[in-house]
Design an enzyme around this catalytic site. Sequence first.
Site, PDB file in Angstrom:
ATOM      1  N   SER A 170     -34.252 -19.565  25.712  1.00  0.00           N
ATOM      2  CA  SER A 170     -35.160 -19.225  24.438  1.00  0.00           C
ATOM      3  C   SER A 170     -36.175 -18.048  25.085  1.00  0.00           C
ATOM      4  O   SER A 170     -36.653 -17.483  24.182  1.00  0.00           O
ATOM      5  CB  SER A 170     -35.608 -20.271  23.881  1.00  0.00           C
ATOM      6  N   HIS A 189     -30.460 -21.318  20.121  1.00  0.00           N
ATOM      7  CA  HIS A 189     -30.504 -19.893  20.026  1.00  0.00           C
ATOM      8  C   HIS A 189     -29.398 -19.149  19.910  1.00  0.00           C
ATOM      9  O   HIS A 189     -29.216 -17.877  19.789  1.00  0.00           O
ATOM     10  CB  HIS A 189     -31.515 -19.257  21.070  1.00  0.00           C
ATOM     11  N   LYS A 203     -33.088 -22.094  13.015  1.00  0.00           N
ATOM     12  CA  LYS A 203     -33.279 -20.725  13.651  1.00  0.00           C
ATOM     13  C   LYS A 203     -32.177 -19.847  12.502  1.00  0.00           C
ATOM     14  O   LYS A 203     -32.798 -19.620  11.510  1.00  0.00           O
ATOM     15  CB  LYS A 203     -33.024 -20.647  14.774  1.00  0.00           C
TER      16      LYS A 203
HETATM   17  C1  LIG Z   1     -36.033 -24.234  19.170  1.00  0.00           C
HETATM   18  C2  LIG Z   1     -35.264 -24.682  20.072  1.00  0.00           C
HETATM   19  C3  LIG Z   1     -35.343 -26.446  19.717  1.00  0.00           C
HETATM   20  C4  LIG Z   1     -36.054 -27.020  18.732  1.00  0.00           C
HETATM   21  O1  LIG Z   1     -35.276 -26.755  17.483  1.00  0.00           O
HETATM   22  P1  LIG Z   1     -35.923 -27.098  16.173  1.00  0.00           P
HETATM   23  O2  LIG Z   1     -34.747 -27.254  15.384  1.00  0.00           O
HETATM   24  O3  LIG Z   1     -36.827 -26.235  15.955  1.00  0.00           O
HETATM   25  O4  LIG Z   1     -36.623 -28.330  16.576  1.00  0.00           O
HETATM   26  C5  LIG Z   1     -34.560 -26.826  20.868  1.00  0.00           C
HETATM   27  N1  LIG Z   1     -33.956 -26.308  21.904  1.00  0.00           N
HETATM   28  C6  LIG Z   1     -33.994 -25.162  22.109  1.00  0.00           C
HETATM   29  C7  LIG Z   1     -33.129 -24.378  23.263  1.00  0.00           C
HETATM   30  C8  LIG Z   1     -34.615 -24.390  21.436  1.00  0.00           C
HETATM   31  O5  LIG Z   1     -34.778 -22.994  21.353  1.00  0.00           O
END
Ligand SMILES: *Cc1c(COP(=O)(O)O)cnc(C)c1O
Length: 395
Positions: free
Chosen positions: A183, A211, A242
Amino acid sequence: MPTNKTFDYLNEELQRLQREGMYRIPAVWSGASGPWMETGGRRLLQLSSNNYLGFTGHPDIQAAAIEAIRQYGSGSGSVRTITGTLGIHDELERELADFKGTEAALVFQSGFTTNQGALASLLGPDELVISDELNHASIIDGIRLTKAERGIFAHKDMDQLERRLKENDGRKRAFIVTDGVFSMDGDIAPLPAIVELAEKYGAYVYVDDAHASGVLGRNGKGSTDHFNLHGRVHVQVGTLSKAVGVVGGYAAGADVLKRYLIHKARPFLFSTSHPPAVAAACLAAIRLLRHSQPLIDRLWNNASFFRSRLQEEGFDTGGSETPIVPVLIGKPDRTAEFSRLLMQEGVYAQGIVYPTVAMDKGRVRCIVTAAHTKDDLAFAVDKLVAVGKRTGVLQ
Ligand SMILES: *Cc1c(COP(=O)(O)O)cnc(C)c1O
């Protein structure tokens, strides 16, 4: 006795963060998520949202959410294991399993709680977990909840991973855990090499595709599909927050994994399930994804255009190979200043600094979406270059 306790010690810590360029006041945006957003009365080009495909504004997804509220009400009324599994929750999980090509999928309230719930359930004193040093905070926290033996390998370093597996020599059940797309750096995990090592040493593979969901693989099925490793990755975590444009997370894999997590995963057991509108919106979004390859192609096209323009101008974009394009700046104060000047120029790209990344690896992280036009991205490059020259990041 009246209490004379104050929070001076909290203030001291906040002042330290301020001195070191790490203090943050979340921006308040006045409209919906999109390529242009307004804050403090100013319209800014948005380069920090995870709304990769612009799905948050999609009429079909919104209509599904509204219809679900009418049909099922505003809340689910309970945790999943009591009365909080409504038809719409079940339908979403079937759709996700079918989309991912796995036996089953289990939905959690967020990606964060998916990692917390799944890792804490799968790992115990009999397990060894080996984790990439740049894995997401929710993976780190999930592992912290367990009594598993812990190993960390340097980012994408397959020699270190192999050494750790060899050391274990089959003593403990080993789990290799990695982000699918990282990320903060926007690079892709070497999943084929990880799977090969896992098979050589009898380890399990756990990939967090937050992602990668809706971004990587055919129709956004994720990194397992991208590398054609179907059936060789044991736990595929995805997010619905996302690119999918709603909120939630899921673990996809074998049916036994799902049934086990239903009994063990604490966020699943002890926190109320998604409102029906969320489940319905996710379901509509996944159905839409199945026909969204042109939109995903546009996303990748935008990303390559933006990244190569920045590189031509002399910026260091690190190991970026996805729509996440970091522009490396350096120390926290310098990074915060860069981000602030960029905002003055009309572009919002969040500065990411220590401790999220190493002290000298502060960056403004740009996230390109399919909703950006080429003109939007050219505008952003111009402004990044202007600020780069002014701050000496560019010669
Ligand atoms: C954003 C993210 C999460 C968290 O996801 P949410 O649905 O926003 O809680 C978990 N793991 C990774 C690698 C992320 O980038």
